[in-house]
Design a protein around this motif. Structure first.
Motif, PDB file in Angstrom:
ATOM      1  N   ILE A  24       0.838  -1.205   0.000  1.00  0.00           N
ATOM      2  CA  ILE A  24       0.000   0.000   0.000  1.00  0.00           C
ATOM      3  C   ILE A  24       0.871   1.252   0.000  1.00  0.00           C
ATOM      4  O   ILE A  24       0.587   2.222  -0.719  1.00  0.00           O
ATOM      5  CB  ILE A  24      -0.961  -0.021   1.209  1.00  0.00           C
ATOM      6  N   PHE A  25       1.924   1.250   0.782  1.00  0.00           N
ATOM      7  CA  PHE A  25       2.869   2.376   0.792  1.00  0.00           C
ATOM      8  C   PHE A  25       3.424   2.605  -0.617  1.00  0.00           C
ATOM      9  O   PHE A  25       3.423   3.722  -1.138  1.00  0.00           O
ATOM     10  CB  PHE A  25       4.009   2.067   1.769  1.00  0.00           C
ATOM     11  N   ASN A  26       3.875   1.528  -1.256  1.00  0.00           N
ATOM     12  CA  ASN A  26       4.441   1.648  -2.608  1.00  0.00           C
ATOM     13  C   ASN A  26       3.401   2.069  -3.636  1.00  0.00           C
ATOM     14  O   ASN A  26       3.730   2.721  -4.632  1.00  0.00           O
ATOM     15  CB  ASN A  26       5.063   0.315  -3.039  1.00  0.00           C
ATOM     16  N   SER A  27       2.146   1.703  -3.398  1.00  0.00           N
ATOM     17  CA  SER A  27       1.098   2.039  -4.365  1.00  0.00           C
ATOM     18  C   SER A  27       0.889   3.545  -4.471  1.00  0.00           C
ATOM     19  O   SER A  27       0.327   4.024  -5.453  1.00  0.00           O
ATOM     20  CB  SER A  27      -0.216   1.352  -3.983  1.00  0.00           C
ATOM     21  N   VAL A  28       1.324   4.271  -3.469  1.00  0.00           N
ATOM     22  CA  VAL A  28       1.246   5.732  -3.498  1.00  0.00           C
ATOM     23  C   VAL A  28       2.558   6.312  -4.031  1.00  0.00           C
ATOM     24  O   VAL A  28       2.597   6.957  -5.084  1.00  0.00           O
ATOM     25  CB  VAL A  28       0.947   6.303  -2.095  1.00  0.00           C
TER      26      VAL A  28
END
Length: 333
Positions: free
Chosen positions: A195-199
């Motif tokens: 989720i962090f990387n998805s941003v």
């Protein structure tokens, strides 16, 4: 005294960082890679040139093999390949796998665990996530971003039952100043980083900006919150308990972009500018696919996934145009 023996499968940016720091902590590390220009340069210069934040560039000797030339029996195999490359690496390395070895990975995205399960028992798989920035400048040349000891990581057993080998690995990662945290929440640990990387990875790549530029943008909070809320809604439906709350995830985004790694370009950006396929299908695309399984349409994640593929398509067309122009210029000359 050698503490543990590791085989680092994939000698890219993160593979080199983990492997070299484990080596400096006293462990026996052999790097295994398939990118021939990288292999040739490392052998030619007798190691890898290592910098930290573009400074103190120095040569670090390493042991390097290809999958076909390595015949060791390490305690732990560490996998740091791109998601789309892992299946090929596993197939080429299978000849030195055995049922006593452990497989450990902190790869970006999701999809790699199922591939590792084809070769290793569940109680031999340890996975994690890394908030650690590293750049491969080119063959045989890597840059560790952040001061020594910067960054942190999480790790968990697939069985969620840490054993003696898990604790030995944890201790060596701690000595290597990787700042590990051991959890017993496997899926939640991995998904929190996805989720962090998805941003960060996706938005910085699309606009070709450093993380600090995103973090200092007035509407960065709103952009991040929209993506995080979609992903957290999906994880709640899927019964996945994440290791941080929505607000904690937003705080981590803020600290990493504005304070810890403002000058860093995410790995997805590095792939894009070098005309390599990105891992967006294993990050935003994975979140969107998971949402569909639970009757939730992650419209923002799906939209960004398609935007990245459009950008890949544009970069590929530009590459072909450059090659055609260079060929024409050569013929004319």
């Amino acid at each position: 005294m050698i503490l543990m023996e590791f085989a680092m499968i994939g000698a890219g940016a993160m593979g080199l960082r983990y492997g070299i720091l484990l080596q400096e902590a006293g462990n026996d590390v052999t790097f295994i890679d398939t990118w021939q220009p990288h292999i040739d340069k490392i052998r030619e210069q007798g190691g890898v040139y290592v910098s930290r934040d573009h400074q103190d560039r120095h040569l670090t000797p390493i042991k390097l093999e290809t999958p076909e030339t390595y015949h060791g029996d390490p305690d732990i195999l560490i996998f740091f390949t791109k998601q789309m490359q892992l299946a090929g690496f596993l197939e080429r390395c299978e000849h030195f796998f055995n049922d006593k070895q452990y497989a450990f990975t902190c790869m970006n995205g999701m999809g790699h665990i199922e591939k590792l399960q084809q070769y290793f028992a569940d109680d031999k798989i340890i996975a994690g996530t890394a908030l650690i920035a590293t750049v491969l400048n080119g063959p045989g040349d890597v840059d560790f971003m952040g001061k020594r000891g910067a960054g942190k990581m999480n790790m968990a057993n697939l069985t969620e039952k840490p054993d003696e080998m898990t604790h030995r690995l944890f201790d060596e990662l701690q000595k290597a100043q990787m700042n590990p945290t051991l959890t017993t929440n496997f899926k939640g640990t991995l998904m929190t980083k996805v989720i962090f990387n998805s941003v960060i990875n996706t938005l910085c790549t699309l606009f070709e900006i450093q993380m600090g530029e995103f973090g200092n943008f007035e509407k960065a909070y709103d952009l991040g919150r929209q993506l995080i809320d979609e992903a957290y809604d999906i994880c709640e439906r899927a019964g996945i308990t994440l290791v941080s709350t929505r607000d904690e995830e937003m705080t981590a985004l803020d600290i990493n972009t504005r304070i810890d790694m403002p000058l860093h370009y995410p790995s997805m950006y590095q792939d894009m500018i070098h005309d390599r396929p990105t891992e967006v299908d294993y990050i935003n695309g994975y979140i969107a696919d998971l949402g569909r399984q639970y009757h939730y349409e992650a419209k923002t994640h799906l939209f960004l996934t398609n935007l990245v593929h459009l950008s890949e398509y544009h970069h590929e067309n530009q590459r072909r145009e450059r090659e055609a122009a260079e060929k024409k210029a050569t013929q004319t000359a």
